[in-house]
Design a protein around this motif. Structure first.
Motif, PDB file in Angstrom:
ATOM      1  N   PRO A   1       0.811  -1.268  -0.119  1.00  0.00           N
ATOM      2  CA  PRO A   1       0.121   0.216  -0.092  1.00  0.00           C
ATOM      3  C   PRO A   1       0.991   1.126   0.083  1.00  0.00           C
ATOM      4  N   PHE A   2       0.320   2.385  -0.537  1.00  0.00           N
ATOM      5  CA  PHE A   2       1.042   3.758  -0.590  1.00  0.00           C
ATOM      6  C   PHE A   2       1.490   4.116   0.690  1.00  0.00           C
ATOM      7  N   GLN A   3       0.933   3.745   2.043  1.00  0.00           N
ATOM      8  CA  GLN A   3       1.288   4.264   3.256  1.00  0.00           C
ATOM      9  C   GLN A   3       2.889   3.449   3.591  1.00  0.00           C
ATOM     10  N   GLU A   4       3.039   2.302   3.092  1.00  0.00           N
ATOM     11  CA  GLU A   4       4.226   1.692   3.344  1.00  0.00           C
ATOM     12  C   GLU A   4       5.386   2.194   2.368  1.00  0.00           C
ATOM     13  N   LYS A   5       4.857   2.623   1.407  1.00  0.00           N
ATOM     14  CA  LYS A   5       5.671   3.151   0.215  1.00  0.00           C
ATOM     15  C   LYS A   5       6.359   4.292   0.832  1.00  0.00           C
ATOM     16  N   MET A   6       5.480   5.198   1.334  1.00  0.00           N
ATOM     17  CA  MET A   6       5.525   6.680   1.892  1.00  0.00           C
ATOM     18  C   MET A   6       6.581   6.526   2.959  1.00  0.00           C
ATOM     19  N   ALA A   7       6.540   5.519   3.850  1.00  0.00           N
ATOM     20  CA  ALA A   7       7.327   5.165   5.000  1.00  0.00           C
ATOM     21  C   ALA A   7       8.749   4.983   4.493  1.00  0.00           C
ATOM     22  N   TYR A   8       8.664   4.274   3.526  1.00  0.00           N
ATOM     23  CA  TYR A   8      10.174   3.675   2.928  1.00  0.00           C
ATOM     24  C   TYR A   8      10.721   5.067   2.340  1.00  0.00           C
ATOM     25  N   TYR A   9      10.004   5.952   1.460  1.00  0.00           N
ATOM     26  CA  TYR A   9      10.452   7.096   0.752  1.00  0.00           C
ATOM     27  C   TYR A   9      10.755   8.036   2.121  1.00  0.00           C
ATOM     28  N   LEU A  34      13.056   6.158  -6.684  1.00  0.00           N
ATOM     29  CA  LEU A  34      12.544   5.742  -7.843  1.00  0.00           C
ATOM     30  C   LEU A  34      12.998   4.570  -8.755  1.00  0.00           C
ATOM     31  N   LYS A  35      13.992   4.142  -8.321  1.00  0.00           N
ATOM     32  CA  LYS A  35      14.476   2.915  -9.031  1.00  0.00           C
ATOM     33  C   LYS A  35      13.639   1.558  -8.423  1.00  0.00           C
ATOM     34  N   ASN A  36      12.838   1.724  -7.427  1.00  0.00           N
ATOM     35  CA  ASN A  36      11.913   0.838  -7.081  1.00  0.00           C
ATOM     36  C   ASN A  36      10.535   0.760  -7.569  1.00  0.00           C
ATOM     37  N   GLY A  37      10.325   1.751  -8.259  1.00  0.00           N
ATOM     38  CA  GLY A  37       8.653   1.836  -8.864  1.00  0.00           C
ATOM     39  C   GLY A  37       8.741   3.306  -9.334  1.00  0.00           C
ATOM     40  N   PHE A  38       9.033   3.592 -10.378  1.00  0.00           N
ATOM     41  CA  PHE A  38       8.972   4.999 -11.104  1.00  0.00           C
ATOM     42  C   PHE A  38       7.663   5.719 -10.638  1.00  0.00           C
ATOM     43  N   PHE A  39       6.670   5.091 -10.917  1.00  0.00           N
ATOM     44  CA  PHE A  39       5.298   6.046 -10.902  1.00  0.00           C
ATOM     45  C   PHE A  39       4.822   6.182  -9.467  1.00  0.00           C
ATOM     46  N   SER A  40       5.006   5.175  -8.701  1.00  0.00           N
ATOM     47  CA  SER A  40       4.592   5.240  -7.262  1.00  0.00           C
ATOM     48  C   SER A  40       5.413   6.262  -6.480  1.00  0.00           C
ATOM     49  N   TYR A  41       6.598   6.152  -6.629  1.00  0.00           N
ATOM     50  CA  TYR A  41       7.664   7.112  -6.177  1.00  0.00           C
ATOM     51  C   TYR A  41       7.727   8.397  -6.610  1.00  0.00           C
ATOM     52  N   GLN A  42       7.013   8.731  -7.680  1.00  0.00           N
ATOM     53  CA  GLN A  42       6.937  10.123  -8.146  1.00  0.00           C
ATOM     54  C   GLN A  42       5.799  10.778  -7.290  1.00  0.00           C
ATOM     55  N   LEU A  43       4.739   9.853  -7.050  1.00  0.00           N
ATOM     56  CA  LEU A  43       3.727  10.357  -6.310  1.00  0.00           C
ATOM     57  C   LEU A  43       4.247  10.381  -4.739  1.00  0.00           C
ATOM     58  N   CYS A  44       4.955   9.713  -4.212  1.00  0.00           N
ATOM     59  CA  CYS A  44       5.564   9.755  -3.029  1.00  0.00           C
ATOM     60  C   CYS A  44       6.506  10.957  -2.950  1.00  0.00           C
ATOM     61  N   GLY A  45       7.012  11.385  -3.815  1.00  0.00           N
ATOM     62  CA  GLY A  45       8.001  12.460  -3.961  1.00  0.00           C
ATOM     63  C   GLY A  45       7.160  13.744  -3.661  1.00  0.00           C
ATOM     64  N   ARG A 104      16.745  16.849   1.909  1.00  0.00           N
ATOM     65  CA  ARG A 104      15.733  17.428   1.984  1.00  0.00           C
ATOM     66  C   ARG A 104      15.403  18.895   1.303  1.00  0.00           C
ATOM     67  N   ALA A 105      16.516  19.782   1.501  1.00  0.00           N
ATOM     68  CA  ALA A 105      16.627  20.974   0.929  1.00  0.00           C
ATOM     69  C   ALA A 105      16.723  20.611  -0.768  1.00  0.00           C
ATOM     70  N   THR A 106      17.609  19.754  -1.320  1.00  0.00           N
ATOM     71  CA  THR A 106      17.573  19.662  -2.608  1.00  0.00           C
ATOM     72  C   THR A 106      16.390  18.958  -3.174  1.00  0.00           C
ATOM     73  N   HIS A 107      15.644  18.520  -2.540  1.00  0.00           N
ATOM     74  CA  HIS A 107      14.187  17.955  -2.878  1.00  0.00           C
ATOM     75  C   HIS A 107      13.170  19.239  -2.921  1.00  0.00           C
ATOM     76  N   LEU A 108      13.332  20.056  -1.894  1.00  0.00           N
ATOM     77  CA  LEU A 108      12.456  21.115  -1.815  1.00  0.00           C
ATOM     78  C   LEU A 108      12.434  22.058  -2.878  1.00  0.00           C
ATOM     79  N   VAL A 109      13.832  21.890  -3.675  1.00  0.00           N
ATOM     80  CA  VAL A 109      13.996  22.956  -4.838  1.00  0.00           C
ATOM     81  C   VAL A 109      13.752  21.904  -6.231  1.00  0.00           C
ATOM     82  N   GLY A 110      14.490  20.557  -6.061  1.00  0.00           N
ATOM     83  CA  GLY A 110      14.199  19.965  -7.356  1.00  0.00           C
ATOM     84  C   GLY A 110      12.969  19.422  -7.679  1.00  0.00           C
ATOM     85  N   ILE A 111      12.163  19.250  -6.691  1.00  0.00           N
ATOM     86  CA  ILE A 111      10.824  18.425  -7.256  1.00  0.00           C
ATOM     87  C   ILE A 111       9.936  19.548  -7.845  1.00  0.00           C
ATOM     88  N   PRO A 112       9.715  20.847  -7.491  1.00  0.00           N
ATOM     89  CA  PRO A 112       9.014  21.775  -8.165  1.00  0.00           C
ATOM     90  C   PRO A 112       9.702  22.384  -9.367  1.00  0.00           C
TER      91      PRO A 112
END
Length: 138
Positions: free
Chosen positions: A12-20, A79-90, A30-38
């Motif tokens: 389930p998505f909850q487990e993937k989020m916990a892993y993420y 992302l290497k563990n599931g591109f689409f679902s970990y995009q949503l996690c990001g 966290r800082a690189t993702h705060l800038v990189g994701i948007p």
């Protein structure tokens, strides 16, 4: 920190989020993702509409995030563990981070202590951080 195994693709998505979250613990990543994701999200329409601008912005956003993992977390992107679902996690992670940042800012501006929903009476500080003093009425 020991490497945590990713959940199965059927998890389930909850487990993937916990892993993420477990793969994004340092301030640096966290800082690189705060800038990189948007940046990546912003670049997507540009990739198709103005590729000479969009493609470098897209690549730069991804490079920043991958660099964050290599430098600060010493791990690989989830992302290497599931591109689409970990995009949503990001995206969900970015939203969580923004809510946390905005809550901290609001708490500082409000003058309330964290966890004190009532707080003391307050006023909005001026641009230098000073709060107006009450003027006694005669």
């Amino acid at each position: 920190m020991p490497e945590i195994a990713p959940p199965p693709k059927s998890a389930p998505f909850q487990e993937k989020m916990a892993y993420y979250r477990s793969q994004h613990t340092s301030r640096g990543v966290r800082a690189t993702h705060l800038v990189g994701i948007p940046t990546v999200a912003f670049s997507l329409p540009l990739v198709f509409g103005r590729p000479k601008v969009g493609v470098p912005v897209f690549i730069g956003g991804w490079a920043l995030q991958v660099l964050g993992h290599k430098v600060f977390e010493k791990n690989s992107p989830a992302l290497k563990n599931g591109f689409f679902s970990y995009q949503l996690c990001g995206l969900a992670f970015w939203c969580e981070e923004m809510v946390e940042i905005l809550a901290k800012v609001a708490t500082k501006v409000d003058g309330r202590a964290a966890g004190d929903p009532g707080g003391a009476p307050h006023s909005t500080p001026d641009r230098f951080g000073a709060r107006p003093q009450a003027v006694p009425r005669s």
